[in-house]
Motif scaffolding. Structure first.
Motif, mmCIF file in Angstrom:
data_model
loop_
_atom_site.group_PDB
_atom_site.id
_atom_site.type_symbol
_atom_site.label_atom_id
_atom_site.label_comp_id
_atom_site.label_asym_id
_atom_site.label_seq_id
_atom_site.Cartn_x
_atom_site.Cartn_y
_atom_site.Cartn_z
ATOM 1 N N LEU A 9 0.740 -0.825 -0.174
ATOM 2 C CA LEU A 9 -0.161 -0.118 -0.434
ATOM 3 C C LEU A 9 0.480 0.876 -0.366
ATOM 4 O O LEU A 9 0.081 2.335 -0.618
ATOM 5 N N ALA A 10 1.897 1.336 0.730
ATOM 6 C CA ALA A 10 3.183 2.151 0.649
ATOM 7 C C ALA A 10 3.783 2.696 -0.919
ATOM 8 O O ALA A 10 3.538 3.878 -0.679
ATOM 9 N N VAL A 11 4.051 1.530 -1.027
ATOM 10 C CA VAL A 11 4.704 2.041 -2.481
ATOM 11 C C VAL A 11 3.984 2.468 -3.471
ATOM 12 O O VAL A 11 3.856 2.589 -4.370
ATOM 13 N N ARG A 18 4.338 5.571 -5.212
ATOM 14 C CA ARG A 18 4.787 6.174 -6.960
ATOM 15 C C ARG A 18 3.375 6.996 -7.191
ATOM 16 O O ARG A 18 3.849 8.135 -8.053
ATOM 17 N N THR A 19 2.486 7.322 -6.648
ATOM 18 C CA THR A 19 1.181 8.269 -7.002
ATOM 19 C C THR A 19 1.793 8.981 -6.441
ATOM 20 O O THR A 19 1.417 10.399 -7.519
ATOM 21 N N ALA A 20 2.401 9.964 -5.298
ATOM 22 C CA ALA A 20 2.477 10.825 -4.871
ATOM 23 C C ALA A 20 3.852 11.105 -5.815
ATOM 24 O O ALA A 20 4.041 12.847 -5.928
ATOM 25 N N ASP A 79 11.820 13.195 -10.666
ATOM 26 C CA ASP A 79 12.239 12.415 -10.703
ATOM 27 C C ASP A 79 12.679 11.914 -9.712
ATOM 28 O O ASP A 79 13.489 11.908 -8.990
ATOM 29 N N PRO A 80 12.955 10.413 -9.712
ATOM 30 C CA PRO A 80 13.429 9.414 -8.944
ATOM 31 C C PRO A 80 14.287 9.672 -7.753
ATOM 32 O O PRO A 80 14.574 9.999 -6.158
ATOM 33 N N ARG A 81 15.268 9.956 -8.460
ATOM 34 C CA ARG A 81 16.383 10.228 -8.041
ATOM 35 C C ARG A 81 16.882 11.646 -7.620
ATOM 36 O O ARG A 81 17.709 11.399 -6.747
ATOM 37 N N ASP A 82 15.839 12.516 -7.692
ATOM 38 C CA ASP A 82 16.605 13.466 -6.662
ATOM 39 C C ASP A 82 15.439 13.226 -4.986
ATOM 40 O O ASP A 82 15.943 14.204 -4.431
ATOM 41 N N VAL A 83 14.879 12.254 -5.069
ATOM 42 C CA VAL A 83 14.920 12.308 -3.478
ATOM 43 C C VAL A 83 15.643 11.304 -3.032
ATOM 44 O O VAL A 83 16.581 10.045 -2.973
ATOM 45 N N GLY A 84 16.116 12.049 -1.722
ATOM 46 C CA GLY A 84 17.943 11.304 -1.209
ATOM 47 C C GLY A 84 17.077 11.225 0.303
ATOM 48 O O GLY A 84 18.173 10.530 1.109
ATOM 49 N N LEU A 85 15.963 10.932 0.682
ATOM 50 C CA LEU A 85 15.438 10.320 2.144
ATOM 51 C C LEU A 85 14.067 10.338 1.456
ATOM 52 O O LEU A 85 13.184 10.613 1.140
ATOM 53 N N LEU A 86 14.000 8.490 2.574
ATOM 54 C CA LEU A 86 13.055 8.385 2.377
ATOM 55 C C LEU A 86 12.706 7.505 4.037
ATOM 56 O O LEU A 86 13.560 7.098 4.295
ATOM 57 N N ILE A 87 11.818 7.963 4.349
ATOM 58 C CA ILE A 87 11.068 7.323 5.683
ATOM 59 C C ILE A 87 10.080 6.850 5.746
ATOM 60 O O ILE A 87 9.175 7.505 5.532
ATOM 61 N N ASP A 129 13.790 0.587 -2.718
ATOM 62 C CA ASP A 129 13.932 0.155 -3.998
ATOM 63 C C ASP A 129 12.584 -0.422 -5.282
ATOM 64 O O ASP A 129 12.922 -0.251 -6.259
ATOM 65 N N ARG A 130 11.572 -0.188 -4.513
ATOM 66 C CA ARG A 130 9.926 -0.418 -5.084
ATOM 67 C C ARG A 130 9.811 1.123 -5.916
ATOM 68 O O ARG A 130 9.125 1.028 -7.463
ATOM 69 N N ILE A 131 10.137 1.959 -4.908
ATOM 70 C CA ILE A 131 9.763 3.003 -6.004
ATOM 71 C C ILE A 131 10.422 4.044 -5.887
ATOM 72 O O ILE A 131 10.009 5.098 -7.114
#
Length: 336
Positions: free
Chosen positions: A54-56, A60-62, A69-77, A97-99
């Motif tokens: 559900l979180a994945v 992905r939607t957000a 670009d996913p590579r802009d995201v340097g932090l995931l909590i 990995d999945r997002i």
């Protein structure tokens, strides 16, 4: 904490199927009198997807809504309250990995119960402010309160639990909502409300069906209800007052106040009454259709506000997080 140039770029929530309160009563999942007190019309129930899935989906939607670009995201909590589908594994790495699908990111799981999503938001803002190379941060939540281990309608009183994944993208790039201020407070003496007098176990496999009502009764044998109520209210109001002071605002100036998605009676007692606000300024009606989403109530509320697009420029929103333990984290957002 007063924040400068931290923005919510997007938000999303992913739900399961709807189970109505009437169905729950008919199936013997809770007494009709408890349903009537909570006025919980329905809850979200995921029959096929685990909490991380559900979180994945929400992440992905957000991310798509942000245009990042996913590579802009340097932090995931990732914040959660309950079982994530497997023991002894790294949920945050799975989500990364999945997002995002890349390695250049710090990811970790945060467990602060129902306050986890709000605490994660404040931690994400701190990293964005402190480390300029972090272009964007993704905060996710995910919980699935599945039976028989978690009887979502009856394990606690005054609320029912719903399954959902949520996600919020934050950055220093101007977006639809600006983060004005946050504040947090804790009252660890109250942690026993969710532990009771139960012994610690050697492994989760030894656990039976979760009964929070019994745990609270065990804890209350050593404390008065007046003391617990006072400490609970003072804790929330301390966080709210500090946050509003940092934002230079009054609660009556808030266009919307997003409190936890409790049932109507419990919400009035624990949140609306002490805050001095009416249900109409909250998202109570929405909450009564999806249930308490663990750590995700506030993020789901933000997603709904952005989807409905009813806020005007300059409107402010107060988010109030409440988590077992007990901890509170609040935030003030402003529509750009």
């Amino acid at each position: 904490m007063r924040w400068d140039e931290i923005y919510v770029e997007s938000a999303a929530a992913e739900f399961g199927e709807s189970q109505t309160g009437e169905e729950a009563v008919t199936e013997g999942l809770l007494p009709v009198e408890e349903w009537e007190k909570s006025r919980q019309r329905s809850v979200s129930v995921s029959t096929t997807r685990a909490a991380p899935e559900l979180a994945v989906a929400a992440g992905r939607t957000a991310l798509a809504r942000s245009g990042r670009d996913p590579r802009d995201v340097g932090l995931l909590i990732h914040a959660d309250c309950w079982y994530q589908g497997l023991e002894f594994w790294n949920t945050a790495a799975y989500l990364q990995d999945r997002i995002l699908g890349h390695d250049d990111c710090v990811s970790y799981e945060l467990r602060q119960m129902s306050n986890g999503g709000m605490s994660a938001l404040e931690n994400a803002a701190a990293r964005l402010a402190a480390i300029p190379s972090t272009k964007a941060a993704l905060v996710t939540t995910g919980d699935r309160f599945a039976s028989p281990a978690f009887p979502r309608w009856s394990t606690d009183r005054g609320l029912a639990f719903g399954d959902a994944g949520t996600a919020v993208v934050l950055s220093r790039t101007p977006g639809p909502l600006r983060l004005i201020a946050t504040a947090a407070y804790s009252q660890p003496m109250l942690e026993g409300l969710h532990r009771g007098d139960e012994p610690f176990l050697a492994s989760g496999s030894e656990s039976g069906v979760l009964d929070l009502v019994a745990r609270k009764k065990g804890f209350m044998r050593g404390y008065s209800s007046e003391e617990v109520t006072t400490r609970n209210e003072e804790g929330m109001m301390s966080a709210v007052r500090s946050c509003l002071a940092e934002a230079g605002s009054d609660i009556q100036e808030m266009a919307v106040v997003i409190v936890p998605f409790f049932g109507a009676r419990l919400s009035q007692f624990q949140c609306l009454g002490p805050l001095g606000i009416k249900p109409e300024v909250t998202l109570q009606e929405f909450g009564l259709t999806v249930g308490h989403l663990g750590a995700g109530d506030q993020a789901a509320g933000v997603a709904k506000l952005l989807e409905d697009d009813t806020l005007k420029s300059g409107d402010r929103v107060l988010l109030v997080g409440v988590g077992a333990g007990f901890s509170w984290t609040c935030a003030v957002l402003e529509r750009s």
